[in-house]
Scaffold this motif. Structure first.
Motif, PDB file in Angstrom:
ATOM      1  N   GLU A   2      -2.593   7.361   9.784  1.00 17.46           N
ATOM      2  CA  GLU A   2      -1.723   7.750   8.660  1.00 17.46           C
ATOM      3  C   GLU A   2      -2.549   8.061   7.422  1.00 17.46           C
ATOM      4  O   GLU A   2      -2.287   9.016   6.700  1.00 17.46           O
ATOM      5  N   TYR A   3      -3.539   7.211   7.223  1.00 21.68           N
ATOM      6  CA  TYR A   3      -4.407   7.398   6.064  1.00 21.68           C
ATOM      7  C   TYR A   3      -5.153   8.736   6.139  1.00 21.68           C
ATOM      8  O   TYR A   3      -5.156   9.528   5.195  1.00 21.68           O
ATOM      9  N   ASP A   4      -5.748   8.985   7.291  1.00 20.32           N
ATOM     10  CA  ASP A   4      -6.482  10.236   7.468  1.00 20.32           C
ATOM     11  C   ASP A   4      -5.568  11.441   7.235  1.00 20.32           C
ATOM     12  O   ASP A   4      -5.957  12.421   6.594  1.00 20.32           O
ATOM     13  N   GLU A   5      -4.347  11.304   7.709  1.00 20.29           N
ATOM     14  CA  GLU A   5      -3.392  12.407   7.582  1.00 20.29           C
ATOM     15  C   GLU A   5      -3.046  12.643   6.109  1.00 20.29           C
ATOM     16  O   GLU A   5      -3.026  13.768   5.626  1.00 20.29           O
ATOM     17  N   ALA A   6      -2.788  11.522   5.394  1.00 23.27           N
ATOM     18  CA  ALA A   6      -2.437  11.642   3.978  1.00 23.27           C
ATOM     19  C   ALA A   6      -3.576  12.289   3.192  1.00 23.27           C
ATOM     20  O   ALA A   6      -3.371  13.146   2.339  1.00 23.27           O
ATOM     21  N   ARG A   7      -4.781  11.894   3.531  1.00 17.05           N
ATOM     22  CA  ARG A   7      -5.941  12.439   2.828  1.00 17.05           C
ATOM     23  C   ARG A   7      -6.094  13.926   3.130  1.00 17.05           C
ATOM     24  O   ARG A   7      -6.474  14.723   2.286  1.00 17.05           O
ATOM     25  N   ARG A   8      -5.786  14.260   4.380  1.00 14.41           N
ATOM     26  CA  ARG A   8      -5.960  15.653   4.778  1.00 14.41           C
ATOM     27  C   ARG A   8      -4.928  16.516   4.035  1.00 14.41           C
ATOM     28  O   ARG A   8      -5.236  17.578   3.517  1.00 14.41           O
ATOM     29  N   LEU A   9      -3.711  16.016   3.946  1.00 14.47           N
ATOM     30  CA  LEU A   9      -2.643  16.786   3.328  1.00 14.47           C
ATOM     31  C   LEU A   9      -2.790  16.906   1.824  1.00 14.47           C
ATOM     32  O   LEU A   9      -2.527  17.935   1.238  1.00 14.47           O
ATOM     33  N   PHE A  10      -3.174  15.815   1.219  1.00 14.45           N
ATOM     34  CA  PHE A  10      -3.148  15.803  -0.239  1.00 14.45           C
ATOM     35  C   PHE A  10      -4.517  15.942  -0.874  1.00 14.45           C
ATOM     36  O   PHE A  10      -4.651  15.838  -2.072  1.00 14.45           O
ATOM     37  N   GLY A  11      -5.469  16.152  -0.094  1.00 17.85           N
ATOM     38  CA  GLY A  11      -6.757  16.500  -0.676  1.00 17.85           C
ATOM     39  C   GLY A  11      -7.626  15.322  -1.023  1.00 17.85           C
ATOM     40  O   GLY A  11      -8.701  15.493  -1.560  1.00 17.85           O
ATOM     41  N   GLY A  12      -7.153  14.143  -0.733  1.00 21.87           N
ATOM     42  CA  GLY A  12      -8.026  12.979  -0.891  1.00 21.87           C
ATOM     43  C   GLY A  12      -8.605  12.795  -2.270  1.00 21.87           C
ATOM     44  O   GLY A  12      -9.794  12.967  -2.489  1.00 21.87           O
ATOM     45  N   GLY A  13      -7.763  12.465  -3.204  1.00 19.81           N
ATOM     46  CA  GLY A  13      -8.275  12.112  -4.523  1.00 19.81           C
ATOM     47  C   GLY A  13      -8.144  13.256  -5.503  1.00 19.81           C
ATOM     48  O   GLY A  13      -7.510  14.265  -5.249  1.00 19.81           O
ATOM     49  N   GLY A  14      -8.759  13.097  -6.640  1.00 23.80           N
ATOM     50  CA  GLY A  14      -8.687  14.108  -7.682  1.00 23.80           C
ATOM     51  C   GLY A  14      -7.259  14.235  -8.157  1.00 23.80           C
ATOM     52  O   GLY A  14      -6.469  13.297  -8.099  1.00 23.80           O
ATOM     53  N   ARG A  15      -6.914  15.418  -8.613  1.00 22.73           N
ATOM     54  CA  ARG A  15      -5.601  15.582  -9.192  1.00 22.73           C
ATOM     55  C   ARG A  15      -4.703  16.408  -8.300  1.00 22.73           C
ATOM     56  O   ARG A  15      -3.692  16.928  -8.709  1.00 22.73           O
ATOM     57  N   ALA A  16      -5.135  16.548  -7.045  1.00 25.27           N
ATOM     58  CA  ALA A  16      -4.405  17.420  -6.146  1.00 25.27           C
ATOM     59  C   ALA A  16      -2.931  17.078  -6.105  1.00 25.27           C
ATOM     60  O   ALA A  16      -2.085  17.947  -6.102  1.00 25.27           O
ATOM     61  N   GLY A  17      -2.619  15.804  -6.065  1.00 24.64           N
ATOM     62  CA  GLY A  17      -1.228  15.418  -5.941  1.00 24.64           C
ATOM     63  C   GLY A  17      -0.520  15.374  -7.292  1.00 24.64           C
ATOM     64  O   GLY A  17       0.629  14.995  -7.359  1.00 24.64           O
ATOM     65  N   GLY A  18      -1.180  15.727  -8.319  1.00 25.42           N
ATOM     66  CA  GLY A  18      -0.576  15.699  -9.638  1.00 25.42           C
ATOM     67  C   GLY A  18      -0.412  14.298 -10.172  1.00 25.42           C
ATOM     68  O   GLY A  18       0.399  14.044 -11.028  1.00 25.42           O
TER      69      GLY A  18
ATOM     70  N   MET B 154       0.841  -1.194   0.000  1.00 22.15           N
ATOM     71  CA  MET B 154       0.000   0.000   0.000  1.00 22.15           C
ATOM     72  C   MET B 154       0.878   1.246   0.000  1.00 22.15           C
ATOM     73  O   MET B 154       1.769   1.383   0.818  1.00 22.15           O
ATOM     74  N   SER B 155       0.663   2.098  -0.911  1.00 18.94           N
ATOM     75  CA  SER B 155       1.530   3.259  -1.023  1.00 18.94           C
ATOM     76  C   SER B 155       0.772   4.511  -0.609  1.00 18.94           C
ATOM     77  O   SER B 155      -0.442   4.497  -0.422  1.00 18.94           O
ATOM     78  N   THR B 156       1.535   5.587  -0.499  1.00 20.23           N
ATOM     79  CA  THR B 156       0.895   6.875  -0.226  1.00 20.23           C
ATOM     80  C   THR B 156      -0.090   7.187  -1.329  1.00 20.23           C
ATOM     81  O   THR B 156      -1.160   7.733  -1.101  1.00 20.23           O
ATOM     82  N   ARG B 157       0.301   6.788  -2.525  1.00 22.78           N
ATOM     83  CA  ARG B 157      -0.575   7.073  -3.650  1.00 22.78           C
ATOM     84  C   ARG B 157      -1.930   6.379  -3.471  1.00 22.78           C
ATOM     85  O   ARG B 157      -2.974   6.957  -3.727  1.00 22.78           O
ATOM     86  N   ASP B 158      -1.869   5.117  -3.008  1.00 23.59           N
ATOM     87  CA  ASP B 158      -3.114   4.413  -2.714  1.00 23.59           C
ATOM     88  C   ASP B 158      -3.944   5.197  -1.704  1.00 23.59           C
ATOM     89  O   ASP B 158      -5.157   5.338  -1.839  1.00 23.59           O
ATOM     90  N   PHE B 159      -3.244   5.672  -0.705  1.00 20.06           N
ATOM     91  CA  PHE B 159      -3.943   6.422   0.337  1.00 20.06           C
ATOM     92  C   PHE B 159      -4.645   7.645  -0.247  1.00 20.06           C
ATOM     93  O   PHE B 159      -5.745   7.993   0.127  1.00 20.06           O
ATOM     94  N   ILE B 160      -3.948   8.298  -1.155  1.00 22.17           N
ATOM     95  CA  ILE B 160      -4.514   9.540  -1.678  1.00 22.17           C
ATOM     96  C   ILE B 160      -5.655   9.248  -2.650  1.00 22.17           C
ATOM     97  O   ILE B 160      -6.644   9.949  -2.707  1.00 22.17           O
ATOM     98  N   GLU B 161      -5.493   8.175  -3.392  1.00 20.44           N
ATOM     99  CA  GLU B 161      -6.470   7.946  -4.445  1.00 20.44           C
ATOM    100  C   GLU B 161      -7.694   7.167  -3.985  1.00 20.44           C
ATOM    101  O   GLU B 161      -8.743   7.235  -4.595  1.00 20.44           O
ATOM    102  N   LYS B 162      -7.540   6.404  -2.939  1.00 21.43           N
ATOM    103  CA  LYS B 162      -8.644   5.519  -2.574  1.00 21.43           C
ATOM    104  C   LYS B 162      -9.437   6.046  -1.389  1.00 21.43           C
ATOM    105  O   LYS B 162      -8.856   6.487  -0.396  1.00 21.43           O
ATOM    106  N   ASP B 163     -10.728   5.981  -1.534  1.00 22.59           N
ATOM    107  CA  ASP B 163     -11.588   6.424  -0.449  1.00 22.59           C
ATOM    108  C   ASP B 163     -12.065   5.186   0.310  1.00 22.59           C
ATOM    109  O   ASP B 163     -13.039   4.545  -0.072  1.00 22.59           O
ATOM    110  N   TYR B 164     -11.348   4.834   1.360  1.00 21.91           N
ATOM    111  CA  TYR B 164     -11.663   3.614   2.091  1.00 21.91           C
ATOM    112  C   TYR B 164     -12.993   3.730   2.838  1.00 21.91           C
ATOM    113  O   TYR B 164     -13.683   2.742   3.029  1.00 21.91           O
ATOM    114  N   TYR B 165     -13.328   4.953   3.246  1.00 21.07           N
ATOM    115  CA  TYR B 165     -14.608   5.123   3.947  1.00 21.07           C
ATOM    116  C   TYR B 165     -15.763   4.845   2.991  1.00 21.07           C
ATOM    117  O   TYR B 165     -16.727   4.162   3.331  1.00 21.07           O
TER     118      TYR B 165
END
Ligand SMILES: [Zn+2]
Ligand SMILES: [Zn+2]
Length: 398
Positions: free
Chosen positions: A70-86, A1-12
């Protein structure tokens, strides 16, 4: 599981629980979904399998307090999906296992795009039940026209069909708009209502510092509408596997095991893109009489000694009728006669029919036949194998 997974996937969303759900609620949601989606309960259902994986992955993270943090934090920082992280590419929707396509979402004026409008092409990857190892492309991002998938299937042809060409119906399975709900995903008699979170736009905006981000609406997974009672036929996907029969022309001259390409007969394209190609692997049955050597047909024809010695005319079958052959007097057993152009249709020119003549020796003789043949043998007393005899004599008896 990568940070990218965290950012792209909405586990909730995958578990269908709110962000502040407690451990008990998460466990409960997971158990219910895992039971429904378990592969044992959904044999051969690729969507259920994909969702089962998503749900398991979501639970792995959310059930672990440290990782959930960690997941919540990653989502908070990177905007949780979309193209925020480029990050390039589409991003797989969490719940529903239905890949959705960022390009579509942002392009959908007025939102409320029908369910499946974006994901359909992607799901086509799972295509055509019969084709093994078919190509899969679950989350290919594309906003412009996209070419349909190539599809492979098999066909068994008779020898004649393969040689002459044939039009065959091929049954294929492919995803299509669900006939029960017409693709809306809603149970008949109900209809999807506009998503209250995004007001049907499928997109929500959020500002972070100096930037405003648009991201697909989590509540409706970017579709702009919400289904309360899912359609029983398609489980709310709006897409079901449908069987279609297409008629394809197999050209003359195909060989056993050959893979032929039929351009534009594969899966339909998306957004006006061209259809993919269909590949048909042909199996050709044996013929009781004919054999094949490339584009040439082979045929073995027994003749009597008298016919071989005196000459005759024999009529032999061809694929499309028959042909008469002159057997010259004094034909040796095993001699092959070539009939031009009566073989298998090839590229440019047709092959030939190769007729091999074989002198048949009678197994049983009547008394009268024996007498005649004995007197024939007496009459023909020359040595038929002088070279062999000479070789034997040169070597001497040993
Ligand atoms: Zn349906
Ligand atoms: Zn929404």
């Amino acid at each position: 599981m990568s940070t990218r997974d965290f950012i792209e996937k909405d586990y909730y969303a995958a578990l269908g629980v709110p962000k502040d759900a407690d451990a008990t609620a998460i466990k409960k949601a997971y158990r219910k979904l895992a039971q429904e989606l378990h592969p044992d309960k959904n044999p051969g259902n690729a969507d259920a399998e994909a969702r089962f994986k998503d749900v398991s992955e979501a639970y792995d993270v959310l059930s672990d307090t440290k990782r959930r943090g960690e997941y919540d934090e990653a989502r908070r920082l990177f905007g949780g999906g979309g193209r925020a992280g480029g990050f390039p590419g589409g991003f797989p929707g969490g719940a529903g296992g239905q890949p959705f396509d960022v390009g579509d979402l942002f392009g959908a004026a007025g939102g409320a795009a029908g369910r499946g409008a974006g994901g359909l092409g992607d799901i086509l990857g799972g295509l055509f039940g019969g084709a093994s190892g078919g190509p899969r492309a679950r989350s290919q991002a594309a906003s412009g026209p996209a070419r349909g998938q190539d599809v492979e299937t098999e066909a068994t042809l008779s020898f004649d069909e393969a040689a002459l060409g044939v039009t065959v119906p091929l049954r294929m399975q492919s995803p299509g708009t669900c006939p029960t709900c017409n693709g809306s995903g809603a149970k008949p008699g109900t209809s999807p209502h506009t998503c209250p979170v995004c007001q049907g736009a499928g997109v929500t905006s959020r500002s972070q510092g100096a930037f405003a981000f648009s991201e697909p609406c989590r509540n409706c997974r970017g579709t702009g509408s919400v289904v309360d009672d899912p359609c029983p036929t398609c489980a709310g996907n709006g897409v079901t596997t449908q069987t279609r029969t297409i008629t394809v022309r197999i050209p003359a001259g195909v060989k056993d095991g050959q893979r032929i390409r039929l351009p534009g007969k594969g899966a339909p394209g998306r957004r006006g893109g061209p259809a993919g190609d269909l590949f048909v692997v042909v199996h050709v049955s044996e013929h009781p009489l004919f054999g094949r050597k490339g584009d040439d047909l082979t045929l073995t024809v027994p003749i009597t000694f008298a016919e071989a010695a005196l000459g005759t005319t024999v009529t032999v079958p061809t694929l499309d009728g028959s042909v008469s052959l002159k057997v010259p007097a004094g034909t040796a057993s095993g001699r092959t006669l070539r009939v031009r152009g009566r073989g298998v249709a090839g590229k440019g020119r047709s092959g030939d029919l190769l007729v091999t003549l074989e002198v048949a020796v009678p197994v049983k003789l009547t008394a009268a036949q024996r007498k005649v043949i004995e007197s024939l043998a007496e009459e023909m007393d020359e040595d038929p194998r002088p070279q062999i005899t000479a070789a034997v004599q040169a070597g001497g008896e040993r």
